[in-house]
Design a protein around this motif. Sequence first.
Motif: not given
Lengths: 623, 242
Positions: B229, B225, B202-206, B221, B199
Amino acid sequence: MMEVELTEMLDALNQYPPFSEMQEPELIEQMVHEIEIQYVRNGESIIVPNTINEHLYFIRSGAVEVLSTKDQLLRRMEEGELFGYLSLLRDGKVSQEIKAIEDCLFYLIPAHWFKKLYVEYDIFSDFFELIRENRLRTAIEAQNQNSNQDVSLMTCPVKSLLRRPPISIEDDVSIQQAAQRMADKRVSSLLITHEEELVGIVTDRDLRTRVIAKGLSYDESVKVIMTEDPITLDSGDFASEAVMKMMAQNVHHLPITKNGKAIGVISTGDIVQKESHGSMYLISDIFKQQDVSALQAISRKMTHTFTQLVHADANSVMIGNALSRIGTTFIERLLQLAEKKFGPAPIPFCFIALGSQAREEQTISTDQDNAFILSDDYDEEVHGEYFKTLADWLCQSLDQCGYPLCTGDIMASNTLWRQPLSQWKSYFSDWIQNPKPEALLRSSIFFDLRCVYGEQSLARQLTDHIHLQTQQHRRFLSHMSRNANQRKPPLGFFRQFVLDGSGKQSKTFNLKERGIAPIIDIVRVHALACGSRKLNTMERLQDIEAAGILQEGRARDLAMALELISMVRIRHQTEQIDQGLTPNNHVNPEHLSSLERRNLRDAFHVVSRQQEFIKFRYAGERS
Amino acid sequence: MLAKLYDNFRQDSNQAFDWHDYYLTQAQTLPEGPLKRFYQAGVPALDTKLADSPMLALDLETTGLRSQKDTIVSVGSVTMSTKRVKCASAQYWVVNPGARLSAESITIHELTHSDVEQAPPLSRYFESILEAMAGKVVVVHCAAIERQFLYQAAKKLYGQDLFFPILDTLAIEQKVLKQRSLLKRIFTANTSVRLDACRQRYGLPRYKAHHALTDAFSSAELLQAQIAHHLDADKPLADYWS
């Protein structure tokens, strides 16, 4: 199935306004169950014009850019911010493009939830207030609720210090009867009236020094010992006036009148009780000092006075007023000392403060900007030496007292700015009739001038001249307007950066240069246009409003923007002082709260719009 | 051991395994019951575009990693498409594993004895879980675990096989990592395929890990992502599932 708890989503939303401000946790939880989640890659558009949007977007991670129909950058938004509401408020019709500038994760809140919360909850709808001016108004109202209008003697009317009606006695009584009355009423001063007209005052001190010490008979008429025709003050005057008068005349009691009738007496004791932050003490201290080094020593207390005012929740007008008075007092005292040192001036003169001090908008650590207007009797050969010595000594002394020398050399010590009235008049005639861009920026500071010491009439004659010239040469206003457009406020903030319209991002910005100065410049132009003689920006705005130059409400918008930006600056400087730093105007957005950022963005927007307006308003002015 | 079983099962039926055919057979041959209904609901056709596939992100928390000895303690699921994850469809079940929870597993999923003691056994919920999965492609991070535990559970409850196609975000990530340029492979340190590590790439939140429902969202999510990409949403689903 267990109850589904969407903790991650709920916690994220609740961290940011308006959700963090709402008092309905169950409602938000219910809403979270209808959220949809979407990932968007960097560079892709999320909402595009001429489509229908059905969601309020919450940026869970990443960042987006808002573009106008002309592809102009309007703002950047980051984690925790919301977009899409503009279209939701217009039946979903999208007019601005929103584009991901990083990989983003969005929580999509359905339109029906947005509408429900918008209609039913003020906290929610206030947050989405589309008219920035309205939002600014709310911000200022909230600030004013905390702000203490009575905090300063500088700004509270003298009548607010009155604690009871005056104790008085007719003038046909004996000293003893008068003293008896004072004892009965437990007062330290007594007003003496003749047919109810105030004719004198008797104080404890008078009884001591004029009666007992002199062995005067108690049966003598009270008229013998009273101070005749005492100095009085009108009830509408500022309490600070009372202090000034009491100090100047060395009296401890001051009758307050309304329509000529005494309505009470204030004593130094009343003042002491009122004054908690010491700005008045500082002023009285300044008057007591006998030399520059002593003045220099007490000038260090100024920082303390400043922070005290801030902590007492004074607003920017009060603070500007207090600091300007203190600054003025330093000048007055120094000039008094100078006249002792160098002898009285050979010809009448007027020492003027320029810029922020003239506008009574001084902050902590401001450069000195000042000048001498000399009487037209001035003869360089005869008087030149005296005024040069006086000016040099004064400017150096002010520097030692915490008012650094002006880097632009706009000081009385500069021969150019130490001239007879006729020369000053021709300076202004030239600036007004032949405005040159480079000269304008410098000269704008001269348009805010206030007599601090000496012959008031010299300053008044110059001001008359300026106003006459401006009325006759309206083209000057269009130059001033262009000048007022030179310093543009930022677009807003993004992450830890300041964002410009061009998309440029910088670490810090100068709040004075890019927020406060542009407002002052705009207001000065309008003030000149409507012939206002006021110097203070807020007071000028009142005149401008009354003159109807601006559209209804716009003057107030500017006042709000100024107050908001000024308070951010004041808080910033207070923090710097608390951290042992030298206060400056460079603000780093990282140190601003999200509310401050938002309010500043709104204020900047007001300034930009008014800059645009002023260009157009005076564009057609011809000589 | 079960992984091997599944491999055999796939190999038996050739490279281009026809899930559609398998579902039809199962639907016809299985006795009446939840499992038959699951197969009757079918599976998206092989040529369905990824963008058009109905999907269900799923995660299980278990008492341990050995599917024959350990059992399921919680299940979380949420339906999704390549563009949207729908919170409204989220479901979460906590079940009584019928055995003491090991201290080790408690520290991972944070479900305690008292949480699960009150809960009904998996048998009560399994039908609902199958209903949630029915007709959709299951999305998980690390297919082997979910596949084995669900197979084992079905075997225990119905005495029948339960196989279904999976979009495995871990397998997709491994493939992506392998395809990176040599330079990138040398200079990027983060090659972990743990859910959280993926995650972050892909810049996904923790998110807090090891909660079945949160992990289901996390995988959902992550798949979005990965699609944004690296995958082509217009290609058939069958190119990506396993």
